[in-house]
Design a protein around this motif. Structure first.
Motif, PDB file in Angstrom:
ATOM      1  N   GLY A  42      -0.408   5.884  -4.624  1.00 10.18           N
ATOM      2  CA  GLY A  42      -1.092   6.577  -3.545  1.00 10.18           C
ATOM      3  C   GLY A  42      -2.277   7.354  -4.106  1.00 10.18           C
ATOM      4  O   GLY A  42      -2.527   7.364  -5.315  1.00 10.18           O
ATOM      5  N   GLN A  43      -2.995   8.026  -3.215  1.00 12.90           N
ATOM      6  CA  GLN A  43      -4.211   8.710  -3.600  1.00 12.90           C
ATOM      7  C   GLN A  43      -3.969  10.060  -4.263  1.00 12.90           C
ATOM      8  O   GLN A  43      -4.879  10.634  -4.860  1.00 12.90           O
ATOM      9  CB  GLN A  43      -5.115   8.912  -2.372  1.00 12.90           C
ATOM     10  N   THR A  82       0.556   5.461   0.834  1.00  9.35           N
ATOM     11  CA  THR A  82      -0.296   6.463   1.478  1.00  9.35           C
ATOM     12  C   THR A  82       0.289   7.857   1.304  1.00  9.35           C
ATOM     13  O   THR A  82       1.447   8.097   1.638  1.00  9.35           O
ATOM     14  CB  THR A  82      -0.445   6.162   2.981  1.00  9.35           C
ATOM     15  N   THR A  97       0.843  -1.191   0.000  1.00  7.99           N
ATOM     16  CA  THR A  97       0.000   0.000   0.000  1.00  7.99           C
ATOM     17  C   THR A  97       0.874   1.234   0.000  1.00  7.99           C
ATOM     18  O   THR A  97       2.003   1.217   0.495  1.00  7.99           O
ATOM     19  CB  THR A  97      -0.930   0.044   1.219  1.00  7.99           C
ATOM     20  N   SER A 146      -0.660  11.378   2.729  1.00  9.25           N
ATOM     21  CA  SER A 146      -1.525  11.901   3.789  1.00  9.25           C
ATOM     22  C   SER A 146      -1.976  13.330   3.560  1.00  9.25           C
ATOM     23  O   SER A 146      -2.794  13.846   4.324  1.00  9.25           O
ATOM     24  CB  SER A 146      -0.806  11.801   5.136  1.00  9.25           C
TER      25      SER A 146
END
Lengths: 111, 115
Positions: B106-107, B5, B3, B7
């Motif tokens: 990641g997002q 991330t 994963t 933030s």
């Protein structure tokens, strides 16, 4: 950068119709990928290929199928399009241990 | 499963200033690659910088540099002398060396440059 061409670039289709997106590369890269991009999710892997006729599922493969009959072409098919498949689709290609390069994206709207 | 991330959904910086975008990842692998991609409004995915996990030296590309902390599984991007053309979505990504060598993203962080 790899010569990657996606077609069509934009498409509007009706719910329940089949849709095929094509990715064509000119660099003889072994690996090819299909991703979708949705707000808040980044890019998520749909399917990938590690050689002619060798494909496997990614994390969001439901409702999609792929085919790779020759090195340069990787097809993504939506058998029966749904509104949840409205998205931007990116094709990527690369060689082992190196950067993955992306096409310009295909905008698909399912109405 | 690996994963990635990010933030910080959004960041902003004054033109000519320095900004750092954060990225952490989770993996049990020891050999992998890390990337930062830039996505301007055109939606084209543009490679900014890459880092091989086996290299201790941080990668640098002109005004872009990374701070790679392997033990902490952290991979931040520093943009120096920010320019208006740097405004974009930035994605951190991880690629395993073995098997399918998939790229995990990641997002994203949306970077705004204030003139």
């Amino acid at each position: 950068d790899a010569g990657i061409t996606q077609s069509p670039r934009h498409k509007v289709t009706e719910t329940g119709t089949p849709v095929t997106l094509r990715c064509h590369q000119t660099e003889n890269h072994r690996y090819m990928y299909w991703y979708r991009q949705d707000p808040g999710h980044g890019l998520r892997l749909i399917h990938y290929s590690y050689g002619v006729k060798d494909t496997d599922k990614g994390e969001v493969s439901d409702g999609y199928s792929v085919s790779r009959s020759k090195t340069e072409d990787f097809l993504l098919t939506l058998e029966s399009a749904t509104s949840s498949q409205t998205s931007v689709y990116f094709c990527g290609t690369g060689v082992p241990g190196n950067t993955i390069y992306f096409g310009e994206g295909s905008w698909l709207t399912v109405v | 499963a690996q994963t990635v991330t990010q933030s910080q959904p959004e960041m902003s910086v004054q033109e000519a200033e320095t900004v750092t975008l954060s990225c952490t990842y989770d993996t049990s692998e020891s050999d992998y690659y890390l990337f930062w991609y830039k996505q301007p409004p055109s939606r084209q995915m543009i490679l900014v910088i890459r880092q091989e996990a086996y290299k201790q030296q941080n990668a640098t590309e002109n005004r872009f540099s990374v701070n790679f902390q392997k033990a902490a599984k952290s991979f931040s991007l520093k943009i120096s002398d920010s320019q208006l053309g740097d405004a974009a979505m930035y994605f951190c990504a991880y690629r395993i060396v073995q098997g399918a060598q998939k790229l995990v993203f990641g997002q994203g962080t949306r970077l705004t440059i204030n003139p």
